[in-house]
Design an enzyme around this catalytic site. Structure first.
Site, short mmCIF file in Angstrom:
data_model
loop_
_atom_site.label_atom_id
_atom_site.label_comp_id
_atom_site.label_asym_id
_atom_site.label_seq_id
_atom_site.Cartn_x
_atom_site.Cartn_y
_atom_site.Cartn_z
N THR A 119 0.81 -1.22 0.00
CA THR A 119 0.00 0.00 0.00
C THR A 119 0.84 1.27 0.00
O THR A 119 0.45 2.27 -0.60
CB THR A 119 -0.91 0.01 1.26
OG1 THR A 119 -1.73 -1.14 1.20
CG2 THR A 119 -1.79 1.24 1.32
N ASP A 132 1.60 -6.80 -4.41
CA ASP A 132 0.81 -6.80 -3.18
C ASP A 132 1.35 -7.99 -2.38
O ASP A 132 1.62 -9.05 -2.95
CB ASP A 132 -0.67 -7.02 -3.55
CG ASP A 132 -1.59 -6.92 -2.35
OD1 ASP A 132 -2.44 -6.02 -2.34
OD2 ASP A 132 -1.47 -7.76 -1.42
N SER A 133 1.52 -7.83 -1.08
CA SER A 133 2.21 -8.88 -0.33
C SER A 133 1.44 -10.20 -0.26
O SER A 133 2.00 -11.22 0.14
CB SER A 133 2.58 -8.40 1.07
OG SER A 133 1.44 -8.37 1.90
N SER A 134 0.18 -10.20 -0.67
CA SER A 134 -0.55 -11.48 -0.73
C SER A 134 0.06 -12.38 -1.80
O SER A 134 -0.19 -13.58 -1.82
CB SER A 134 -2.03 -11.24 -1.04
OG SER A 134 -2.58 -10.45 -0.02
N ASP A 180 0.09 -7.06 4.78
CA ASP A 180 -0.69 -8.30 4.95
C ASP A 180 0.16 -9.51 5.32
O ASP A 180 -0.21 -10.29 6.19
CB ASP A 180 -1.50 -8.60 3.68
CG ASP A 180 -2.66 -7.62 3.49
OD1 ASP A 180 -2.94 -6.84 4.41
OD2 ASP A 180 -3.27 -7.64 2.41
N GLN A 207 -4.14 -21.60 19.47
CA GLN A 207 -4.99 -20.59 18.83
C GLN A 207 -4.97 -19.28 19.62
O GLN A 207 -5.36 -18.24 19.11
CB GLN A 207 -6.43 -21.10 18.71
CG GLN A 207 -6.54 -22.26 17.73
CD GLN A 207 -7.94 -22.85 17.64
OE1 GLN A 207 -8.91 -22.24 18.01
NE2 GLN A 207 -8.01 -24.07 17.14
N CYS A 208 -4.51 -19.36 20.89
CA CYS A 208 -4.39 -18.13 21.69
C CYS A 208 -3.21 -17.32 21.17
O CYS A 208 -2.19 -17.87 20.79
CB CYS A 208 -4.12 -18.45 23.16
SG CYS A 208 -5.49 -19.25 23.97
N1 ASP Z 1 -2.71 -5.57 0.51
C1 ASP Z 1 -1.59 -4.77 0.92
C2 ASP Z 1 -0.35 -5.67 0.92
O1 ASP Z 1 -0.15 -6.41 1.83
C3 ASP Z 1 -1.83 -4.18 2.26
C4 ASP Z 1 -0.71 -3.31 2.78
O2 ASP Z 1 0.22 -2.98 2.08
O3 ASP Z 1 -0.76 -2.90 3.92
O4 ASP Z 1 0.42 -5.62 0.00
#
Ligand code: ASP
Length: 339
Positions: free
Chosen positions: A12, A56-58, A89, A274-275
């Site tokens: 972002t 995008d980091s996804s 992300d 999960q905690c």
């Molecule tokens: N979707 C974006 C990413 O992870 C979100 C961010 O940059 O904060 O690349």
């Protein structure tokens, strides 16, 4: 003169709105420099290496972690510190992976990004970037103040492999509840010296192999045998089992039998909770005693992000399963607190 390498991967921080679709898409580094004129006033040198394409980091992957390690290795002697601009992300996964892949690190690798693009009026990008650079350049008696892989976000510096993305709305995007923050930025940059790792006198070592055949079994009351079987007997080498509380599971016979069979067939099962706060303590309750006897490995207080990348790293570099199990229960890079 101190030299810092900025590695711009995307996220972002440098995104702009595509007028046709209205969605945020990555834009080149000029967008960042145009909006942060303060960069010209820094009293150290920085160079920028931009990913092409920016992502995008996804869309991060083990291949990109390896490329990042190669890039840092190539530039290690030339620079005093590194800042990686990255989407928030999956930032904690990348930070965790790098922490395992770079052994005996003695320079800062600081990941940062932002919740709002750098050209937004209320953006958090400027502060995050400028302070991340300050931390990457910080030295005392010629030595790096923070020789670790960290995440800097919203006035706090976290050990990367202790952090996770906690909030997608607020500027406080990250937390690290099982480990103290390593620095806080207010009027002064206050480093928490006691908790920052101290490098030994050993040469840095770069590991570039990862194995991502990792499965996940997240438990819930009422989970049925076919769901558990699908996770345990899929084509993977290790399974991260996300359990209740301090590492507890159902004691139903069918469930324990499936775990026993999976282990006897060579699957490694790593128990994390999960905690988000606290640690796995196998044997504290009856509901985890049998897991320990069967050979389930304890992840103590590791984050999910650290668990995944530690498994990738160990399976990528070590053949012997017993050794892998032993190292999983060993604190390698400050990622866990042993009970
Ligand atoms: N979707 C974006 C990413 O992870 C979100 C961010 O940059 O904060 O690349």
């Amino acid at each position: 003169m101190t030299n810092v390498l900025i590695i711009y991967t995307g996220g972002t921080i440098g995104m702009v709105t595509d007028p046709k679709t209205g969605v945020l898409v990555p834009f080149d580094f000029d967008q960042i420099t145009d909006n942060v004129p303060e960069l010209k006033r820094l009293d150290y040198n920085f160079k920028v290496y931009s990913f092409d394409p920016l992502i995008d980091s996804s869309n991060m992957s083990p291949e990109i972690y390896m490329a990042l390690v190669s890039l840092i290795q190539k530039n290690y002697e030339k620079y005093d510190g590194f800042v990686i601009l990255h989407g928030s992300d999956t930032m904690s996964f990348t930070a965790s992976a790098l922490s395992f892949m770079i052994e005996n690190l003695d320079k800062p690798i600081i990941l940062t990004g932002s919740q709002l693009p750098v050209n937004g009026i209320r953006t958090d990008a400027k502060e995050n970037l400028i302070t991340a650079l300050e931390i990457a350049a910080a030295k005392k008696k010629g030595k790096a103040v923070v020789p670790e892989v960290c995440i800097y976000f919203d006035y706090q510096l976290f050990r990367g492999n202790r952090s996770f993305k906690y909030n997608s709305d607020k500027f406080e995007a990250f937390r690290s509840p099982n480990f103290p923050v390593l620095a806080e930025a207010g009027v002064y940059l206050q480093f928490n010296k006691n908790d920052i790792l101290k490098p030994g006198n050993v040469p840095v070592k770069f590991h570039k192999k990862l194995d991502s055949e990792i499965g996940v079994l997240k438990l819930y009351p009422g989970i049925s045998p076919h769901i558990v079987k699908a996770a345990l007997f899929s084509d993977c080498k290790a399974i991260i089992m996300e359990t209740f509380g301090s590492g507890n599971t159902s004691t139903a016979k069918w469930f324990l039998d499936l775990i026993r069979i999976a282990i006897s067939e060579g699957k490694l099962i790593l128990n994390i909770s999960q905690c988000k706060v606290g640690s796995v303590e196998l044997g504290r309750y009856e509901t985890s005693r049998q897991l320990k006897e069967m050979g389930v490995v304890s992840g103590y207080d590791m984050t999910f992000e650290a668990a995944v990348t530690k498994l990738m790293f160990l399976f990528g570099n070590i053949k012997n399963k017993k050794k892998i199990a032993e190292l999983l229960e060993t604190n390698l890079r400050g990622e866990m607190t042993l009970g």
